[in-house]
Design an enzyme around this catalytic site. Structure first.
Site, PDB file in Angstrom:
ATOM      1  N   SER A 130      -9.529   1.125   2.669  1.00 44.29           N
ATOM      2  CA  SER A 130      -8.758   1.982   1.800  1.00 44.29           C
ATOM      3  C   SER A 130      -7.619   1.253   1.078  1.00 44.29           C
ATOM      4  CB  SER A 130      -8.178   3.138   2.623  1.00 44.29           C
ATOM      5  OG  SER A 130      -7.335   2.636   3.657  1.00 44.29           O
TER       6      SER A 130
ATOM      7  N   SER B 169      -9.563  -1.386   6.749  1.00 48.77           N
ATOM      8  CA  SER B 169      -9.059  -1.229   5.380  1.00 48.77           C
ATOM      9  C   SER B 169      -8.354  -2.426   4.782  1.00 48.77           C
ATOM     10  CB  SER B 169      -8.126  -0.027   5.317  1.00 48.77           C
ATOM     11  OG  SER B 169      -8.904   1.132   5.272  1.00 48.77           O
TER      12      SER B 169
ATOM     13  N   LYS C 158       0.857  -1.191   0.000  1.00 49.81           N
ATOM     14  CA  LYS C 158       0.000   0.000   0.000  1.00 49.81           C
ATOM     15  C   LYS C 158       0.891   1.239   0.000  1.00 49.81           C
ATOM     16  CE  LYS C 158      -4.013   1.716   2.615  1.00 49.81           C
ATOM     17  NZ  LYS C 158      -4.924   1.436   3.734  1.00 49.81           N
TER      18      LYS C 158
HETATM   19  N1  GLN Z   1     -13.177   3.249   6.323  1.00 51.76           N
HETATM   20  C1  GLN Z   1     -12.484   3.579   7.532  1.00 51.76           C
HETATM   21  C2  GLN Z   1     -12.114   5.040   7.536  1.00 51.76           C
HETATM   22  O1  GLN Z   1     -12.398   5.688   6.598  1.00 51.76           O
HETATM   23  C3  GLN Z   1     -11.294   2.708   7.728  1.00 51.76           C
HETATM   24  C4  GLN Z   1     -10.133   3.102   6.919  1.00 51.76           C
HETATM   25  C5  GLN Z   1      -8.854   2.438   7.289  1.00 51.76           C
HETATM   26  O2  GLN Z   1      -8.812   1.393   7.940  1.00 51.76           O
HETATM   27  N2  GLN Z   1      -7.789   3.074   6.874  1.00 51.76           N
HETATM   28  O3  GLN Z   1     -11.540   5.528   8.453  1.00 51.76           O
END
Ligand code: GLN
Length: 442
Positions: A114, A138, A39
């Site tokens: 994400s 994510s 990532k």
């Molecule tokens: N969807 C969650 C957020 O927007 C989790 C995102 C993540 O784990 N980076 O914070």
């Protein structure tokens, strides 16, 4: 498909699926033992690292994140940095300032977020493993939408050194792969104490000895408000588990209802302080108007180069930490976090794991996502947020497909440091569940 074929096809595949922000032009795997991707919020020496944000454009770190360094040491070749929601803020990878990855089962749909690009790469590249990061879901969310396994170890199991912070008390590096054997193979490589990250210092040794999940608790709260597609696949999954001699019991866990709002308070509070360092002077872009005074320079730079969701979270997180509001929001959310941890401990006294669907629906279309408000999007994380708040390890297992062939995932959560049970479950499950390989178009 050989590694050389994979490398030769990357450009073509990326044009179609946009899973990489940056990728290697090298078509020769050389003496690489395996290929992996990471990532784009993990620092890497040989690629630009932008976290999906324009504010970091041009940032080339001088060091590898520990997880990346460890995989390289084990013979891995880093082939690319995957597209993601800006700084991890999102559930569909649509908040990326660069490419938005396309779902391998239907390109009009999201890969989830994400770590959407990582899930996409894991789904379409043979034998691939990708590093993702989970703050509030994510890894499991995109793994579920792309029909792959996704493992998030206990908070602190894997060094966060080189992971660009979203919420320091929540961020965890995990693995995504179509073949669960890769989780077992690479978790020991990335796990362990690291002098660069004190939160990795106090961990029991990771032992993968084949411990089994023999009983699961399914919270009633988790099966309310999920789509019929997900419900059907999940119930089939429960039936299959029973046939594997796993006890399934429905339980009440009222604390779970408060996890999502508590998460968004804590995560944005931490994010709003973390983002303060991006001001056009230290990292990435530095091409603002130098004739302006300090404050005007920072404001105009941040206005121009942060995306809407990053700005929303800076506002929200600053508000919840402000004097006068802190006790009502931030301190309260910390209490809820403790309650969620206590609830898990209560369940783990009598069960090996908590099991829920991973997401309440299958991957949505981009056209529908664009109609969703921020709060509607936040609400969709209600199943993935609780284990992230608790810092407990969790796993997405593909458990079915809807009539249109879109994957559904289920999420196992075990007690702290019990990654062994998850890795064993993934292997056991994979023997009887046929994970579909998406038909790749290029
Ligand atoms: N969807 C969650 C957020 O927007 C989790 C995102 C993540 O784990 N980076 O914070």
């Amino acid at each position: 498909m050989t590694d050389a074929d994979t490398l030769a096809g990357l450009k073509r595949l990326n044009n179609t699926y946009q899973m990489f922000h940056a990728f290697t032009a090298d078509t020769d795997p050389g003496d690489a033992v395996f290929l992996f991707s990471a990532k784009d919020n993990l620092t890497s020496k040989d690629f630009e690292t932008c976290c999906g944000s324009r504010i970091l454009e041009g940032y080339r770190p001088v060091f590898d994140a520990t997880a990346i360094a460890n995989l390289r040491r084990a013979g891995g070749k880093l082939i690319g940095k995957t597209n993601m929601d800006e700084f991890g803020f999102g559930t569909f990878s649509t908040n990326s300032a660069f490419g938005v990855p396309k779902n391998p089962f239907d390109r009009e749909r999201s890969c989830g977020g994400s770590s959407g690009g990582s899930a996409c790469a894991a789904a379409i590249l043979d034998g691939h493993v990708s590093l993702g990061v989970s703050t509030g879901g994510s890894v499991c969310c995109p793994a579920s939408f792309c029909g792959v396994y996704g493992l998030v170890p206990t908070y602190g199991r894997v060094s966060r050194y080189g992971l660009i912070d979203y919420g320091n008390s929540l961020d965890k590096i995990g693995l995504l792969a179509r073949d669960p054997a890769k989780l077992k193979q690479y978790l020991p490589v990335i796990a362990g104490k690291d002098p660069h990250d004190p939160t990795s210092a106090c961990q029991p040794p990771l032992e993968l000895k084949g411990a089994k999940i023999r009983s699961v608790a399914v919270p009633q709260e988790a099966v309310e408000g999920i789509s019929t597609d997900v419900k059907n696949a999940f119930e089939n999954g429960l039936e299959t588990l029973r046939s594997l001699d796993v006890d399934v019991e429905y339980v009440d866990v009222p604390e779970l209802r408060y996890a999502m709002p508590a998460y968004y308070i804590l995560a944005t509070s931490e994010a709003s302080t973390n983002l303060a360092r991006y001001c056009g002077m230290r990292y990435g872009r530095q091409d603002g108007d130098y004739t302006l005074g300090f404050d005007a320079y920072f404001s105009s730079f941040r206005t121009d180069y942060f995306g809407d969701e990053a700005k929303r979270r800076i506002l929200l997180g600053t508000y919840t930490r402000m004097e006068g509001f802190r006790d009502r929001y931030y301190a309260k959310a910390l209490q809820v976090r403790m309650d969620v941890i206590d609830a898990y401990k209560r369940i783990f006294a009598g069960h090996d794991a908590v099991l829920t669907p991973t997401m309440p629906f299958v991957s949505p279309k981009f056209a529908d996502i664009s109609q969703m408000s921020a709060v509607e999007t936040y609400k969709t994380d209600f199943l993935t947020v609780p284990p992230n708040l608790a810092g407990t390890p969790h796993l997405n297992c593909p458990c079915g497909y809807n009539a249109a062939g879109l994957p559904v995932g289920m999420q196992f959560v075990t007690d702290h440091w019990q990654e062994d049970k998850l890795v064993t479950m993934a292997a056991e499950w994979n023997k009887i569940f046929n994970v579909r390989v998406p038909e790749v178009k290029a």
